[in-house]
Design a protein around this motif. Structure first.
Motif, PDB file in Angstrom:
ATOM      1  N   PHE A  93      46.968  80.597  46.454  1.00  0.00           N
ATOM      2  CA  PHE A  93      45.692  80.215  47.058  1.00  0.00           C
ATOM      3  C   PHE A  93      45.021  79.231  46.114  1.00  0.00           C
ATOM      4  O   PHE A  93      45.442  79.038  44.972  1.00  0.00           O
ATOM      5  N   THR A  94      43.989  78.568  46.583  1.00  0.00           N
ATOM      6  CA  THR A  94      43.254  77.646  45.736  1.00  0.00           C
ATOM      7  C   THR A  94      41.764  77.836  45.957  1.00  0.00           C
ATOM      8  O   THR A  94      41.355  78.471  46.933  1.00  0.00           O
ATOM      9  N   MET A  95      40.967  77.311  45.057  1.00  0.00           N
ATOM     10  CA  MET A  95      39.528  77.493  45.136  1.00  0.00           C
ATOM     11  C   MET A  95      38.826  76.141  45.115  1.00  0.00           C
ATOM     12  O   MET A  95      38.831  75.453  44.100  1.00  0.00           O
ATOM     13  N   PRO A  96      38.250  75.738  46.223  1.00  0.00           N
ATOM     14  CA  PRO A  96      37.475  74.494  46.229  1.00  0.00           C
ATOM     15  C   PRO A  96      36.263  74.623  45.305  1.00  0.00           C
ATOM     16  O   PRO A  96      35.721  75.713  45.123  1.00  0.00           O
ATOM     17  N   LEU A  97      35.849  73.510  44.716  1.00  0.00           N
ATOM     18  CA  LEU A  97      34.621  73.495  43.918  1.00  0.00           C
ATOM     19  C   LEU A  97      33.473  73.169  44.864  1.00  0.00           C
ATOM     20  O   LEU A  97      33.310  72.034  45.304  1.00  0.00           O
ATOM     21  N   PHE A  98      32.696  74.185  45.195  1.00  0.00           N
ATOM     22  CA  PHE A  98      31.672  74.024  46.220  1.00  0.00           C
ATOM     23  C   PHE A  98      30.307  74.477  45.720  1.00  0.00           C
ATOM     24  O   PHE A  98      30.187  75.160  44.703  1.00  0.00           O
ATOM     25  N   HIS A  99      29.293  74.094  46.464  1.00  0.00           N
ATOM     26  CA  HIS A  99      27.931  74.513  46.138  1.00  0.00           C
ATOM     27  C   HIS A  99      27.100  74.442  47.412  1.00  0.00           C
ATOM     28  O   HIS A  99      27.453  73.757  48.372  1.00  0.00           O
ATOM     29  N   ALA A 100      25.980  75.148  47.394  1.00  0.00           N
ATOM     30  CA  ALA A 100      25.055  75.115  48.538  1.00  0.00           C
ATOM     31  C   ALA A 100      23.645  75.377  48.008  1.00  0.00           C
ATOM     32  O   ALA A 100      23.135  74.622  47.208  1.00  0.00           O
ATOM     33  N   ARG A 101      23.049  76.484  48.410  1.00  0.00           N
ATOM     34  CA  ARG A 101      21.692  76.808  47.989  1.00  0.00           C
ATOM     35  C   ARG A 101      21.712  78.072  47.135  1.00  0.00           C
ATOM     36  O   ARG A 101      22.756  78.705  46.960  1.00  0.00           O
ATOM     37  N   GLY A 102      20.545  78.436  46.590  1.00  0.00           N
ATOM     38  CA  GLY A 102      20.426  79.667  45.838  1.00  0.00           C
ATOM     39  C   GLY A 102      19.587  80.683  46.587  1.00  0.00           C
ATOM     40  O   GLY A 102      19.086  80.417  47.687  1.00  0.00           O
TER      41      GLY A 102
ATOM     42  N   LEU B  46      41.335  66.293  40.205  1.00  0.00           N
ATOM     43  CA  LEU B  46      40.917  67.582  40.747  1.00  0.00           C
ATOM     44  C   LEU B  46      41.833  68.028  41.873  1.00  0.00           C
ATOM     45  O   LEU B  46      42.233  69.194  41.946  1.00  0.00           O
ATOM     46  N   TYR B  47      42.194  67.091  42.759  1.00  0.00           N
ATOM     47  CA  TYR B  47      43.067  67.428  43.887  1.00  0.00           C
ATOM     48  C   TYR B  47      44.426  67.928  43.385  1.00  0.00           C
ATOM     49  O   TYR B  47      44.955  68.925  43.879  1.00  0.00           O
ATOM     50  N   LYS B  48      44.993  67.228  42.399  1.00  0.00           N
ATOM     51  CA  LYS B  48      46.289  67.630  41.850  1.00  0.00           C
ATOM     52  C   LYS B  48      46.204  69.008  41.188  1.00  0.00           C
ATOM     53  O   LYS B  48      47.111  69.828  41.317  1.00  0.00           O
ATOM     54  N   ALA B  49      45.104  69.237  40.465  1.00  0.00           N
ATOM     55  CA  ALA B  49      44.916  70.531  39.797  1.00  0.00           C
ATOM     56  C   ALA B  49      44.815  71.659  40.816  1.00  0.00           C
ATOM     57  O   ALA B  49      45.388  72.741  40.640  1.00  0.00           O
ATOM     58  N   GLN B  50      44.076  71.420  41.930  1.00  0.00           N
ATOM     59  CA  GLN B  50      43.937  72.442  42.966  1.00  0.00           C
ATOM     60  C   GLN B  50      45.269  72.727  43.648  1.00  0.00           C
ATOM     61  O   GLN B  50      45.589  73.869  43.972  1.00  0.00           O
TER      62      GLN B  50
ATOM     63  N   LYS C  69      47.374  76.269  43.608  1.00  0.00           N
ATOM     64  CA  LYS C  69      47.849  76.889  44.846  1.00  0.00           C
ATOM     65  C   LYS C  69      49.343  77.195  44.769  1.00  0.00           C
ATOM     66  O   LYS C  69      49.817  78.236  45.221  1.00  0.00           O
ATOM     67  N   ALA C  70      50.119  76.270  44.170  1.00  0.00           N
ATOM     68  CA  ALA C  70      51.562  76.469  44.064  1.00  0.00           C
ATOM     69  C   ALA C  70      51.902  77.699  43.217  1.00  0.00           C
ATOM     70  O   ALA C  70      52.837  78.435  43.517  1.00  0.00           O
ATOM     71  N   TYR C  71      51.085  77.943  42.160  1.00  0.00           N
ATOM     72  CA  TYR C  71      51.348  79.075  41.268  1.00  0.00           C
ATOM     73  C   TYR C  71      50.752  80.377  41.778  1.00  0.00           C
ATOM     74  O   TYR C  71      51.354  81.442  41.667  1.00  0.00           O
ATOM     75  N   MET C  72      49.546  80.307  42.360  1.00  0.00           N
ATOM     76  CA  MET C  72      48.810  81.520  42.712  1.00  0.00           C
ATOM     77  C   MET C  72      48.869  81.871  44.195  1.00  0.00           C
ATOM     78  O   MET C  72      48.534  82.986  44.579  1.00  0.00           O
TER      79      MET C  72
ATOM     80  N   GLY D 261      44.478  77.334  59.028  1.00  0.00           N
ATOM     81  CA  GLY D 261      44.618  76.260  58.041  1.00  0.00           C
ATOM     82  C   GLY D 261      44.852  76.700  56.622  1.00  0.00           C
ATOM     83  O   GLY D 261      45.414  75.956  55.815  1.00  0.00           O
ATOM     84  N   GLY D 262      44.404  77.906  56.280  1.00  0.00           N
ATOM     85  CA  GLY D 262      44.629  78.439  54.951  1.00  0.00           C
ATOM     86  C   GLY D 262      43.938  77.651  53.848  1.00  0.00           C
ATOM     87  O   GLY D 262      43.021  76.860  54.074  1.00  0.00           O
ATOM     88  N   ALA D 263      44.427  77.881  52.619  1.00  0.00           N
ATOM     89  CA  ALA D 263      43.825  77.266  51.435  1.00  0.00           C
ATOM     90  C   ALA D 263      43.879  75.752  51.482  1.00  0.00           C
ATOM     91  O   ALA D 263      42.948  75.068  51.043  1.00  0.00           O
ATOM     92  N   ALA D 264      44.971  75.199  52.026  1.00  0.00           N
ATOM     93  CA  ALA D 264      45.113  73.739  52.077  1.00  0.00           C
ATOM     94  C   ALA D 264      43.978  73.110  52.882  1.00  0.00           C
ATOM     95  O   ALA D 264      43.438  72.068  52.506  1.00  0.00           O
ATOM     96  N   GLU D 265      43.591  73.755  53.977  1.00  0.00           N
ATOM     97  CA  GLU D 265      42.534  73.203  54.822  1.00  0.00           C
ATOM     98  C   GLU D 265      41.157  73.357  54.187  1.00  0.00           C
ATOM     99  O   GLU D 265      40.259  72.542  54.425  1.00  0.00           O
ATOM    100  N   SER D 266      40.984  74.394  53.368  1.00  0.00           N
ATOM    101  CA  SER D 266      39.679  74.597  52.736  1.00  0.00           C
ATOM    102  C   SER D 266      39.315  73.423  51.832  1.00  0.00           C
ATOM    103  O   SER D 266      38.132  73.156  51.602  1.00  0.00           O
TER     104      SER D 266
END
Length: 362
Positions: free
Chosen positions: A279-288, A266-270, A274-277, A209-214
C-alpha cells in the motif's frame, strides 16, 4: 428491474462547502470560532475525529494495558485468538446493531453523505459492487456501506453489503473487532468467495482503484485506475453475481494532496513504498479541528454516492472454471459504460466545480 432515482440522506443545517482554495487567498490561518457553532456541528466533528484516530487509539490501548501484569493473561489469550481467528477471511462477524450506532449518523452528516439509487437490486441474487473513486481514505464508502447512516438497507431491502478493506487492518487489536461487527472483511479472494457463497443477498463492496488511484485523488479531478483491474470482474463471473458500479461525487474533494507528478521524486518514492509494503500513503492535508486551513480532518464537502444499474455477467459453461479474457473485457466494457453514464447524468449537479471530466488513466 429499473426504478426511479431514489435518495437517502441526513437532514442537516445548510453547510457551506469548505475548500482549500479559500485558504490560498489568505496568508493566515482561519480559526474556527469558539462560540456560536451549533452543538450538532460539534458532534459531527467529534464523530469524524473519533473515527480517524480509532485505529491508533486501539493500538495504544493494547500497549497501555500490556504494561500492567494483571492484564497479561487476558491479553495473551486475546493475542492467541487473533493469530488463529480466520473471521476476516470468512466474511467477518457482523452485528446489525453496531451499524446503527448514533456516531455513524453524525459522521455521515459532517460532509454530508447522500446515497442515490438508480435501480432495484434483487435480494435473491448476490452482487459485486465496485466503488469509485478511491479518494484518500474512502469516507463515502465507509458511511454508505459499513453503516446504516444513509439508509442502505431501506433503499435495498434484503441486500447485505460487506465493505472490503486491507487485510492488515485486521491485525490491529480491538479495531479489527469493531470493523468486523460493521460487516467489513478482508479484500482477498477467499473472503470474496466465502461471502458470495453464503446465501442470497450477500454482496461485497470493493474500492477498485486501490492505493495506485489514491495518488491521483485531488479536488475537481476523477482519474480512475480501472483498465487493468479485472480481478473483481473475474470473481463476479465465477459466482454469477451481477456487477454494480458505484460513483461517489465529492470523494476526491475532501483533501488536498502534495503534487506528485509521474516521474517526480515523491511519485517514485510512493511507488517503491507500495511495491514493498503493498500500500502507499499520499501526502495530504485539509483542515484542523479548530481551524479551516491546516490539518488532517477532511473538508466539509458533500458526497453523493450513486448506485448504478446492475450489469449481468455471463455464465460459465460446463467444465469451465475461469472466465475467458474475452468475457472479462466484454463485461469490463459494459461496466465502464455504465460508470460513464452515471457520471454524465449527475456531473452538473454534484461536480459543478470539476476541473476536468472523468478519465480512465490505467
Amino acid at each position: 428491474m429499473e426504478a426511479k432515482s431514489v435518495t437517502a440522506t441526513i437532514t442537516t443545517p445548510t453547510i457551506k462547502t469548505e475548500s482549500s482554495s479559500l485558504s490560498t487567498e489568505h496568508h493566515h490561518i482561519r480559526w474556527a470560532p469558539l462560540t456560536g457553532i451549533p452543538l450538532e456541528r460539534r458532534l459531527q466533528m467529534l464523530a469524524v475525529c473519533i473515527w480517524m484516530i480509532l485505529a491508533l487509539s486501539c493500538c495504544l490501548l493494547f500497549i497501555g494495558l500490556s504494561t500492567y501484569m494483571i492484564f497479561w493473561p487476558v491479553l495473551i489469550a486475546y493475542a492467541s485468538f487473533l493469530y488463529f481467528d480466520k473471521a476476516p477471511e470468512n466474511g467477518g462477524r457482523r452485528f446489525e446493531s453496531t451499524r446503527h450506532w448514533a456516531i455513524w449518523r453524525y459522521f455521515a452528516s459532517y460532509f454530508p453523505v447522500k446515497l442515490i439509487k438508480e435501480a432495484d437490486l434483487d435480494p435473491t441474487e448476490n452482487y459485486v459492487l465496485g466503488y469509485h473513486p478511491h479518494g484518500i481514505i474512502s469516507m463515502g464508502a465507509f458511511a454508505n456501506f459499513a453503516t446504516e447512516a444513509t439508509g442502505f438497507s431501506k433503499l435495498f431491502p434484503g441486500i447485505k453489503p460487506s465493505l472490503l478493506t486491507l487485510t492488515s487492518n485486521f491485525n490491529i487489536p480491538f479495531y479489527r473487532d469493531l470493523i468486523m461487527s460493521l460487516g467489513m472483511a478482508a479484500v482477498s479472494r477467499c473472503s470474496c468467495e466465502t461471502i458470495l457463497s453464503s446465501g442470497p443477498g450477500r454482496s461485497i463492496v470493493i474500492v477498485v482503484g486501490g492505493a495506485a488511484e489514491s495518488l491521483n485523488a485531488r479536488p475537481g479531478v476523477n482519474d480512475l485506475v480501472l483498465r487493468k483491474r479485472l480481478g473483481f470482474i473475474r470473481i463476479a463471473i465465477r459466482h454469477n453475481a451481477p456487477l454494480v458500479p458505484l460513483f461517489s461525487f465529492g470523494e476526491n474533494d475532501l483533501y488536498e494532496q502534495v503534487e506528485n507528478e509521474e516521474g517526480s521524486f515523491l511519485y517514485k518514492a510512493q511507488k517503491k513504498f507500495k511495491a514493498y509494503m503493498g500500500f502507499t500513503m499520499p501526502l495530504f492535508h485539509a483542515r484542523g479541528v479548530f481551524n479551516y486551513d491546516v490539518g488532517l480532518v477532511p473538508f466539509r464537502h458533500p458526497i453523493a454516492t450513486v448506485v448504478g444499474r446492475p450489469i449481468p455477467v455471463p455464465s460459465l459453461e460446463e467444465g469451465q472454471t475461469e472466465p475467458t479474457q474475452e468475457q472479462l473485457l466484454k463485461v469490463q466494457k459494459q461496466y465502464i459504460e455504465e460508470l460513464q453514464r452515471i457520471y454524465n447524468k449527475y456531473k452538473d449537479i454534484y461536480a459543478k466545480d470539476r476541473k476536468q471530466e472523468l478519465r480512465i488513466v490505467d
